[in-house]
Design an enzyme around this catalytic site. Sequence first.
Site, PDB file in Angstrom:
ATOM      1  CG  ASP A  48     -22.909 -52.449 -19.692  1.00 45.74           C
ATOM      2  OD1 ASP A  48     -21.878 -53.136 -19.719  1.00 45.74           O
ATOM      3  OD2 ASP A  48     -23.088 -51.557 -18.857  1.00 45.74           O
ATOM      4  CB  ILE A  76     -19.221 -48.187 -27.148  1.00 42.08           C
ATOM      5  CG1 ILE A  76     -18.307 -47.869 -25.956  1.00 42.08           C
ATOM      6  CG2 ILE A  76     -20.662 -48.328 -26.723  1.00 42.08           C
ATOM      7  CD1 ILE A  76     -18.469 -46.438 -25.454  1.00 42.08           C
ATOM      8  CE1 TYR A 184     -12.539 -42.301 -14.480  1.00 39.03           C
ATOM      9  CE2 TYR A 184     -12.064 -40.950 -12.559  1.00 39.03           C
ATOM     10  CZ  TYR A 184     -12.974 -41.605 -13.364  1.00 39.03           C
ATOM     11  OH  TYR A 184     -14.316 -41.562 -13.047  1.00 39.03           O
ATOM     12  CB  VAL A 252      -5.550 -46.591   1.362  1.00 37.19           C
ATOM     13  CG1 VAL A 252      -4.413 -46.067   0.488  1.00 37.19           C
ATOM     14  CG2 VAL A 252      -6.077 -47.915   0.826  1.00 37.19           C
ATOM     15  NE  ARG A 259     -12.466 -39.888  -2.382  1.00 34.07           N
ATOM     16  CZ  ARG A 259     -11.180 -39.552  -2.249  1.00 34.07           C
ATOM     17  NH1 ARG A 259     -10.825 -38.530  -1.493  1.00 34.07           N
ATOM     18  NH2 ARG A 259     -10.240 -40.232  -2.882  1.00 34.07           N
ATOM     19  CE1 TYR A 330      -6.983 -48.744  -4.765  1.00 31.01           C
ATOM     20  CE2 TYR A 330      -5.984 -47.387  -3.063  1.00 31.01           C
ATOM     21  CZ  TYR A 330      -7.106 -47.891  -3.680  1.00 31.01           C
ATOM     22  OH  TYR A 330      -8.351 -47.539  -3.235  1.00 31.01           O
ATOM     23  CE1 TYR A 334      -5.301 -44.827  -5.096  1.00 32.01           C
ATOM     24  CE2 TYR A 334      -4.300 -43.968  -3.095  1.00 32.01           C
ATOM     25  CZ  TYR A 334      -5.417 -44.223  -3.859  1.00 32.01           C
ATOM     26  OH  TYR A 334      -6.661 -43.864  -3.394  1.00 32.01           O
ATOM     27  CG  ASP A 336      -6.662 -40.646  -2.038  1.00 34.89           C
ATOM     28  OD1 ASP A 336      -7.607 -40.453  -2.830  1.00 34.89           O
ATOM     29  OD2 ASP A 336      -6.770 -41.314  -1.001  1.00 34.89           O
TER      30      ASP A 336
HETATM   31  P1  NAD Z   1     -19.763 -48.954 -13.455  1.00 35.00           P
HETATM   32  O1  NAD Z   1     -18.405 -49.509 -13.715  1.00 35.00           O
HETATM   33  O2  NAD Z   1     -20.624 -49.652 -12.482  1.00 35.00           O
HETATM   34  O3  NAD Z   1     -20.563 -48.829 -14.827  1.00 35.00           O
HETATM   35  C1  NAD Z   1     -19.958 -48.608 -16.079  1.00 35.00           C
HETATM   36  C2  NAD Z   1     -20.588 -49.542 -17.079  1.00 35.00           C
HETATM   37  O4  NAD Z   1     -20.052 -49.251 -18.380  1.00 35.00           O
HETATM   38  C3  NAD Z   1     -20.272 -51.021 -16.788  1.00 35.00           C
HETATM   39  O5  NAD Z   1     -21.466 -51.784 -16.725  1.00 35.00           O
HETATM   40  C4  NAD Z   1     -19.418 -51.450 -17.967  1.00 35.00           C
HETATM   41  O6  NAD Z   1     -19.627 -52.803 -18.357  1.00 35.00           O
HETATM   42  C5  NAD Z   1     -19.874 -50.480 -19.059  1.00 35.00           C
HETATM   43  N1  NAD Z   1     -18.853 -50.308 -20.089  1.00 35.00           N
HETATM   44  C6  NAD Z   1     -17.555 -49.950 -19.908  1.00 35.00           C
HETATM   45  N2  NAD Z   1     -16.915 -49.952 -21.088  1.00 35.00           N
HETATM   46  C7  NAD Z   1     -17.824 -50.315 -22.028  1.00 35.00           C
HETATM   47  C8  NAD Z   1     -17.746 -50.510 -23.436  1.00 35.00           C
HETATM   48  N3  NAD Z   1     -16.592 -50.341 -24.103  1.00 35.00           N
HETATM   49  N4  NAD Z   1     -18.850 -50.866 -24.109  1.00 35.00           N
HETATM   50  C9  NAD Z   1     -20.020 -51.062 -23.434  1.00 35.00           C
HETATM   51  N5  NAD Z   1     -20.159 -50.896 -22.090  1.00 35.00           N
HETATM   52  C10 NAD Z   1     -19.061 -50.537 -21.404  1.00 35.00           C
HETATM   53  O7  NAD Z   1     -19.546 -47.430 -13.016  1.00 35.00           O
HETATM   54  P2  NAD Z   1     -20.605 -46.385 -12.417  1.00 35.00           P
HETATM   55  O8  NAD Z   1     -20.266 -46.139 -11.008  1.00 35.00           O
HETATM   56  O9  NAD Z   1     -21.994 -46.783 -12.773  1.00 35.00           O
HETATM   57  O10 NAD Z   1     -20.174 -45.069 -13.214  1.00 35.00           O
HETATM   58  C11 NAD Z   1     -20.802 -44.631 -14.406  1.00 35.00           C
HETATM   59  C12 NAD Z   1     -20.153 -43.342 -14.881  1.00 35.00           C
HETATM   60  O11 NAD Z   1     -20.142 -42.355 -13.845  1.00 35.00           O
HETATM   61  C13 NAD Z   1     -18.693 -43.495 -15.333  1.00 35.00           C
HETATM   62  O12 NAD Z   1     -18.471 -42.695 -16.456  1.00 35.00           O
HETATM   63  C14 NAD Z   1     -17.887 -42.959 -14.161  1.00 35.00           C
HETATM   64  O13 NAD Z   1     -16.634 -42.435 -14.559  1.00 35.00           O
HETATM   65  C15 NAD Z   1     -18.816 -41.880 -13.632  1.00 35.00           C
HETATM   66  N6  NAD Z   1     -18.573 -41.640 -12.200  1.00 35.00           N
HETATM   67  C16 NAD Z   1     -19.178 -42.396 -11.232  1.00 35.00           C
HETATM   68  C17 NAD Z   1     -18.934 -42.125  -9.896  1.00 35.00           C
HETATM   69  C18 NAD Z   1     -19.630 -42.855  -8.788  1.00 35.00           C
HETATM   70  O14 NAD Z   1     -19.640 -42.324  -7.698  1.00 35.00           O
HETATM   71  N7  NAD Z   1     -20.224 -44.008  -8.981  1.00 35.00           N
HETATM   72  C19 NAD Z   1     -18.031 -41.120  -9.524  1.00 35.00           C
HETATM   73  C20 NAD Z   1     -17.396 -40.393 -10.538  1.00 35.00           C
HETATM   74  C21 NAD Z   1     -17.686 -40.656 -11.876  1.00 35.00           C
HETATM   75  N1  UDP Z   2      -9.788 -46.759   0.351  1.00 34.14           N
HETATM   76  C1  UDP Z   2      -9.389 -47.326   1.583  1.00 34.14           C
HETATM   77  N2  UDP Z   2      -9.570 -48.674   1.757  1.00 34.14           N
HETATM   78  C2  UDP Z   2     -10.121 -49.490   0.817  1.00 34.14           C
HETATM   79  C3  UDP Z   2     -10.536 -48.895  -0.419  1.00 34.14           C
HETATM   80  C4  UDP Z   2     -10.352 -47.537  -0.606  1.00 34.14           C
HETATM   81  O1  UDP Z   2      -8.857 -46.638   2.469  1.00 34.14           O
HETATM   82  O2  UDP Z   2     -10.269 -50.690   1.087  1.00 34.14           O
HETATM   83  C5  UDP Z   2      -9.664 -45.287   0.161  1.00 34.14           C
HETATM   84  C6  UDP Z   2      -8.958 -44.805  -1.110  1.00 34.14           C
HETATM   85  O3  UDP Z   2      -7.552 -44.773  -0.916  1.00 34.14           O
HETATM   86  C7  UDP Z   2      -9.561 -43.424  -1.281  1.00 34.14           C
HETATM   87  C8  UDP Z   2     -11.005 -43.587  -0.755  1.00 34.14           C
HETATM   88  O4  UDP Z   2     -10.984 -44.773   0.036  1.00 34.14           O
HETATM   89  O5  UDP Z   2      -8.895 -42.515  -0.403  1.00 34.14           O
HETATM   90  C9  UDP Z   2     -12.083 -43.703  -1.826  1.00 34.14           C
HETATM   91  O6  UDP Z   2     -11.713 -44.680  -2.750  1.00 34.14           O
HETATM   92  P1  UDP Z   2     -12.645 -45.177  -3.959  1.00 34.14           P
HETATM   93  O7  UDP Z   2     -11.970 -46.362  -4.562  1.00 34.14           O
HETATM   94  O8  UDP Z   2     -14.045 -45.372  -3.511  1.00 34.14           O
HETATM   95  O9  UDP Z   2     -12.632 -44.031  -5.062  1.00 34.14           O
HETATM   96  P2  UDP Z   2     -12.181 -42.496  -5.151  1.00 34.14           P
HETATM   97  O10 UDP Z   2     -13.125 -41.712  -4.299  1.00 34.14           O
HETATM   98  O11 UDP Z   2     -10.765 -42.405  -4.663  1.00 34.14           O
HETATM   99  O12 UDP Z   2     -12.298 -42.194  -6.600  1.00 34.14           O
END
Ligand code: NAD
Ligand code: UDP
Length: 389
Positions: A48, A76, A184, A252, A259, A330, A334, A336
């Site tokens: 990381d 990376i 995304y 928002v 969700r 945002y 934006y 949703d």
């Molecule tokens: P996060 O942002 O907390 O963790 C991502 C980590 O990747 C960070 O620590 C960041 O520093 C590292 N990173 C990013 N770019 C990098 C690079 N170029 N080189 C090295 N390190 C790098 O996010 P998270 O919630 O832990 O999510 C992890 C994965 O799960 C992501 O791919 C995300 O899209 C996916 N995801 C998570 C959720 C969720 O609910 N948390 C939902 C949907 C998808």
């Molecule tokens: N959201 C909100 N208030 C905030 C932050 C987020 O109403 O202060 C809403 C956002 O518009 C979305 C949902 O909460 O509808 C979840 O947002 P999040 O950023 O957690 O990620 P998402 O599930 O949209 O990927």
Amino acid sequence: MASTVRVDLDGNEVKAMTICMIGAGGFIGSHLCEKILSETSHKVLAVDVYNDKIKHLLEPQTKQWVERIQFHRINIKHDSRLEGLIKMADLTINLAAICTPADYNTRPLDTIYSNFIDALPVVKYCSENNKRLIHFSTCEVYGKTIGSFLPKDSPLREDPQFYLLSEDASPCIFGPIEKQRWSYACAKQLIERLVYAEGAENGLEFTIVRPFNWIGPRMDFIPGIDGPSEGVPRVLACFSNNLLRGEPLKLVDGGESQRTFVYIKDAIEAVLLMIENPARANGHIFNVGNPHNEVTVKQLAEMMAEVYSKVSGEPALEQPTIDVSSKEFYGEGYDDSDKRIPDMTIINRQLGWNPKTSLWDLLESTLTYQHRTYAEAIKQATAKPVASS
Ligand code: NAD
Ligand code: UDP
């Protein structure tokens, strides 16, 4: 270290392995490192650019773990050491991404690069070196539900076939290009397709994970405390920040989106099953979420306000929520996701996994953590300076 022999779901011994975990310093990575170190004998090569969230695992006090985790500060995007680490490992898990909705509009290029281009070498090195890959995608690849295109009062909206999101059947429905949330989603979809194609054509052993709103301690940051004051994290941290500061929670566009939230500790159990059951996990895409924890964002806000008052002892806010437009919150562009309910058929069948924690319980433990970790720092940051005599 785990003292007993670990067995997989088919009763076979699980041999200790070396795991190259990219993005190990993030929210999910930090919990996954903790789980692997505390319950298994596997080694972690943690990659990381940051390590604040796993510092406690790298310190000499955690001696029993320190020998099984090595931190590599690597971006990376451009670091020739990456291939060597993937070669040293039995399995690579790629979590690295920009995955915060506020970034999709303000950093659209970084978002696409991070979720597609930067992941390409990881897939390539795994494929060329015959290494297994667990790649983290997102539930966002489903986009909007079919039901969202029906009239608001249509009874068909209640029919699961119009909203349930299934790995092998649901279409991926994205909005227009200028709504950059879908950039995304599209980048994640394309890397999924590439991983899948590497499996089909070159025999890459892969598993794809689609998280559905995993939440818990260490998610994102609290603006002005351990992240930028103007930063906008995901909803759990936004609402935690409001609660810690005694401000109304910002909804928002009325907080009507729905969700399903799953507790990070439940979700990590699913990932460990994937790690230790390659025969059942390889070649599959898995939804990982909790279909029973569905709320609107408004309901989430109200529940968080109630739970926070309970765990902090602070009186409930007189006005717990306030409406804000997405443009104001945002910026332009934006969009949703309307509703996200995971179909659990495949993960049930392959891994027998089900989430356990209710939304109330997971908020109680998470907000207890947020209060313990941040309340004092916020008090100090917001304290008025004492007037000098
Ligand atoms: P996060 O942002 O907390 O963790 C991502 C980590 O990747 C960070 O620590 C960041 O520093 C590292 N990173 C990013 N770019 C990098 C690079 N170029 N080189 C090295 N390190 C790098 O996010 P998270 O919630 O832990 O999510 C992890 C994965 O799960 C992501 O791919 C995300 O899209 C996916 N995801 C998570 C959720 C969720 O609910 N948390 C939902 C949907 C998808
Ligand atoms: N959201 C909100 N208030 C905030 C932050 C987020 O109403 O202060 C809403 C956002 O518009 C979305 C949902 O909460 O509808 C979840 O947002 P999040 O950023 O957690 O990620 P998402 O599930 O949209 O990927």
